[in-house]
Write an enzyme that holds these catalytic residues in place. Structure first.
Site, PDB file in Angstrom:
ATOM      1  N   HIS A  38       0.794  -1.322   0.109  1.00 55.13           N
ATOM      2  CA  HIS A  38       0.099  -0.014  -0.065  1.00 55.13           C
ATOM      3  C   HIS A  38       1.024   1.202  -0.104  1.00 55.13           C
ATOM      4  O   HIS A  38       1.865   1.417   0.813  1.00 55.13           O
ATOM      5  CB  HIS A  38      -0.822  -0.010   1.251  1.00 55.13           C
ATOM      6  CG  HIS A  38      -1.757   1.126   1.152  1.00 55.13           C
ATOM      7  ND1 HIS A  38      -3.027   1.172   0.745  1.00 55.13           N
ATOM      8  CD2 HIS A  38      -1.777   2.345   1.960  1.00 55.13           C
ATOM      9  CE1 HIS A  38      -3.803   2.315   1.135  1.00 55.13           C
ATOM     10  NE2 HIS A  38      -2.711   3.127   1.733  1.00 55.13           N
TER      11      HIS A  38
ATOM     12  N   ASP B 291     -16.129   2.792   6.426  1.00 53.09           N
ATOM     13  CA  ASP B 291     -15.137   3.729   6.185  1.00 53.09           C
ATOM     14  C   ASP B 291     -15.426   4.788   5.207  1.00 53.09           C
ATOM     15  O   ASP B 291     -15.260   6.110   5.186  1.00 53.09           O
ATOM     16  CB  ASP B 291     -13.737   3.022   5.457  1.00 53.09           C
ATOM     17  CG  ASP B 291     -12.612   4.066   5.383  1.00 53.09           C
ATOM     18  OD1 ASP B 291     -12.044   4.635   6.258  1.00 53.09           O
ATOM     19  OD2 ASP B 291     -12.404   4.280   3.916  1.00 53.09           O
TER      20      ASP B 291
ATOM     21  N   ARG C  91     -15.158  12.954   7.562  1.00 58.56           N
ATOM     22  CA  ARG C  91     -14.065  13.567   7.929  1.00 58.56           C
ATOM     23  C   ARG C  91     -13.383  14.440   6.998  1.00 58.56           C
ATOM     24  O   ARG C  91     -13.151  15.656   7.166  1.00 58.56           O
ATOM     25  CB  ARG C  91     -12.878  12.406   7.998  1.00 58.56           C
ATOM     26  CG  ARG C  91     -12.900  11.552   8.958  1.00 58.56           C
ATOM     27  CD  ARG C  91     -12.214  10.437   8.900  1.00 58.56           C
ATOM     28  NE  ARG C  91     -10.597  10.768   8.978  1.00 58.56           N
ATOM     29  CZ  ARG C  91      -9.803   9.960   8.130  1.00 58.56           C
ATOM     30  NH1 ARG C  91     -10.077   8.696   7.361  1.00 58.56           N
ATOM     31  NH2 ARG C  91      -8.489  10.175   7.912  1.00 58.56           N
TER      32      ARG C  91
ATOM     33  N   SER D 152      -8.655   3.888   8.901  1.00 54.80           N
ATOM     34  CA  SER D 152      -9.445   3.930   7.625  1.00 54.80           C
ATOM     35  C   SER D 152      -8.370   2.927   6.880  1.00 54.80           C
ATOM     36  O   SER D 152      -9.231   2.079   6.030  1.00 54.80           O
ATOM     37  CB  SER D 152      -9.315   5.250   7.198  1.00 54.80           C
ATOM     38  OG  SER D 152      -9.545   5.390   5.594  1.00 54.80           O
TER      39      SER D 152
ATOM     40  N   LYS E 121      -9.533  -1.391   5.646  1.00 52.26           N
ATOM     41  CA  LYS E 121      -9.861  -2.070   4.329  1.00 52.26           C
ATOM     42  C   LYS E 121      -8.933  -3.188   3.784  1.00 52.26           C
ATOM     43  O   LYS E 121      -9.278  -4.095   3.368  1.00 52.26           O
ATOM     44  CB  LYS E 121      -9.601  -0.705   3.300  1.00 52.26           C
ATOM     45  CG  LYS E 121     -10.856   0.267   3.284  1.00 52.26           C
ATOM     46  CD  LYS E 121     -10.803   1.463   2.347  1.00 52.26           C
ATOM     47  CE  LYS E 121      -9.712   2.328   3.141  1.00 52.26           C
ATOM     48  NZ  LYS E 121      -9.755   3.693   2.622  1.00 52.26           N
TER      49      LYS E 121
HETATM   50  N1  URA Z   1      -6.214   6.978   2.770  1.00 55.24           N
HETATM   51  C1  URA Z   1      -7.374   6.168   3.197  1.00 55.24           C
HETATM   52  O1  URA Z   1      -7.560   5.187   2.746  1.00 55.24           O
HETATM   53  N2  URA Z   1      -7.763   6.867   4.302  1.00 55.24           N
HETATM   54  C2  URA Z   1      -7.369   7.983   4.900  1.00 55.24           C
HETATM   55  O2  URA Z   1      -8.055   8.355   5.918  1.00 55.24           O
HETATM   56  C3  URA Z   1      -6.413   8.521   4.282  1.00 55.24           C
HETATM   57  C4  URA Z   1      -5.664   8.234   3.186  1.00 55.24           C
END
Ligand code: URA
Length: 425
Positions: free
Chosen positions: A82, A161, A168, A183, A187
């Site tokens: 990631h 999320d 947010r 967040s 995922k």
């Molecule tokens: N990427 C995400 O998936 N979530 C965040 O809060 C910030 C960047």
């Protein structure tokens, strides 16, 4: 459970329990908690913070808020990669084939680009035929067969999320490091990950602008990930100048394949092999040397071809250079002689966005064929009039060319590019 009590506990600096966080996550996912209550809770989290254990509980609660991908049945080790996103960041397109060539199975969900940050899914879609809408069954079957599958994010995984991220954004609470951590990790867990290597980018073209903030995020990703049961490795890497030489969707896929074919920018190659090496070490299957070997032997290129073909891409048309770039090509030249001391990734990213390579709002269309080639990265000696950028556009825009000049600082003494990897793993 009363949401107000969960908010009160956080407002007063207390810790929310797993049960309370499950209440928040399920209420965010199914709409049973109103936006104003969730927003109040988010602001309380932003102001009072979350302890690592609490952030891990939130991560797990968010991961449980929807469907989960079950990777059992496909060969181990499984590894995900990631990036927190940047300008010219096509690293996934090189790292995934390296990992798969080393016997790792990578099942990856990738996002679309937003703002100056490009998205892997958009890049891959610039190759004719490439499908980024694989079903869970197709993902698992393909990953089991060839070791790589990549698809777009589905709202069915960690749906909490989606709501929390939107709120947010609306309530100026995006920057909370524990909320960012939950967040991202929720995922990953919902997508079946067991081990993840993170590229935490820092600089003018990244989400985290300073090394201090990037290190804080990297540390929390590791701490929270481990509490939540993941194996995590992080690299903090430079995003003050764009990564590699190309910024733009098709241009970046072409550059990634050039690297897999044995060419390319040494700084970008270093990042790819270090990231892949850190991932291999995390799952005890080697390190940077193995990653370099997979790249240099051509095994990663062969794996990339297998991957693109499996997802429907017209590989031959792409490799024969028959996918057209935008037709209007203009060169931006150096206003004076000297050494390129700065090449601001944020400004280059804005210019690419203005060309149409990125999107300002979710769902907007992008142009796969536009973009910018960087001809003089930091450290290059240039004479007045030498080419700094090549701009690919549909129609010439002098304002964009002028803005690119503001990204560049030329100084009279020699300068070296900063390291691409800012922290040891
Ligand atoms: N990427 C995400 O998936 N979530 C965040 O809060 C910030 C960047």
């Amino acid at each position: 459970m009363h949401t107000k009590e969960v908010i009160e506990a956080k407002r007063d600096g207390g810790t929310n329990s797993l049960e309370q966080l499950r209440h928040i996550a399920s209420g965010a996912a199914d709409g049973s908690i109103s936006d104003h209550l969730l927003s109040a809770w988010l602001m309380a989290c932003f102001l009072k913070g979350l302890a690592p254990r609490e952030a891990a509980d939130l991560t797990l609660a968010m991961a449980e808020s929807g469907e989960r991908l079950d990777l059992h049945g496909i060969p181990r080790p499984w590894l995900d990669k990631h990036s927190t996103g940047g300008v010219g960041d096509k690293t996934t397109l090189v790292v995934l084939p390296i990992l798969a060539a080393c016997g790792i199975t990578v099942v990856k969900m990738s996002g679309r680009g937003l703002g100056i940050t490009g998205g892997t899914v958009d890049k891959l879609e610039s190759v004719p035929g490439f499908r980024v809408d694989l079903s869970p069954q197709e993902m698992l079957a393909q990953a089991g067969r060839i070791g790589i599958a990549l698809t777009g994010q589905t709202p069915r995984l960690a749906p909490a999320d989606k709501t929390l991220y939107r709120l947010r954004d609306e309530t100026a609470t995006v920057e909370s490091v524990p909320l960012i951590t939950a967040s991202i990790l929720s995922k990953k867990i919902a997508g079946g990950a067991e081990a993840v290597v993170f590229d935490v980018k820092c600089g003018s073209g990244a989400f985290m602008k300073t090394e201090h903030d990037a290190r804080e995020l990297a540390t929390l990703l590791r701490q929270v990930g481990e509490i939540a049961g993941l194996r995590v490795q992080t690299l903090v890497t430079d995003m003050d100048q764009p990564l590699g030489r190309m910024v733009g969707n098709l241009l970046e896929v072409q550059e990634a394949v050039r690297v897999l074919s044995g060419g390319g920018d040494p700084r970008f190659i270093e990042l790819c092999t270090e990231l892949a090496g850190a991932g291999l070490a995390l799952v005890e299957r080697g390190g940077t040397q193995e990653a370099k070997h997979a790249l240099e032997s051509g095994a990663a290129l062969a794996k990339c071809e297998e991957w693109f073909l499996a997802q429907g891409a017209d590989w031959d048309t792409f490799m024969d250079g028959k996918v057209p770039l935008a037709p209007e090509v203009k060169v931006v030249t150096a206003p004076r002689s000297g050494w390129v001391a700065r090449l601001d990734a944020g400004i280059v990213g804005e210019a690419a966005l203005a060309l149409g390579a990125g999107r300002v709002s979710p769902g907007a269309a992008i142009d796969p064929g536009v973009g910018i080639e960087i001809l003089a990265p930091v450290g290059t000696e240039v004479a007045e009039g030498d080419a700094l950028f090549r701009v690919f556009s549909r129609q010439r825009d002098k304002a964009i060319e002028n803005s690119l000049l503001t990204a560049v600082e030329i100084q009279e003494t020699a300068v070296e590019a900063s390291a691409v990897i800012l922290s040891p793993t």
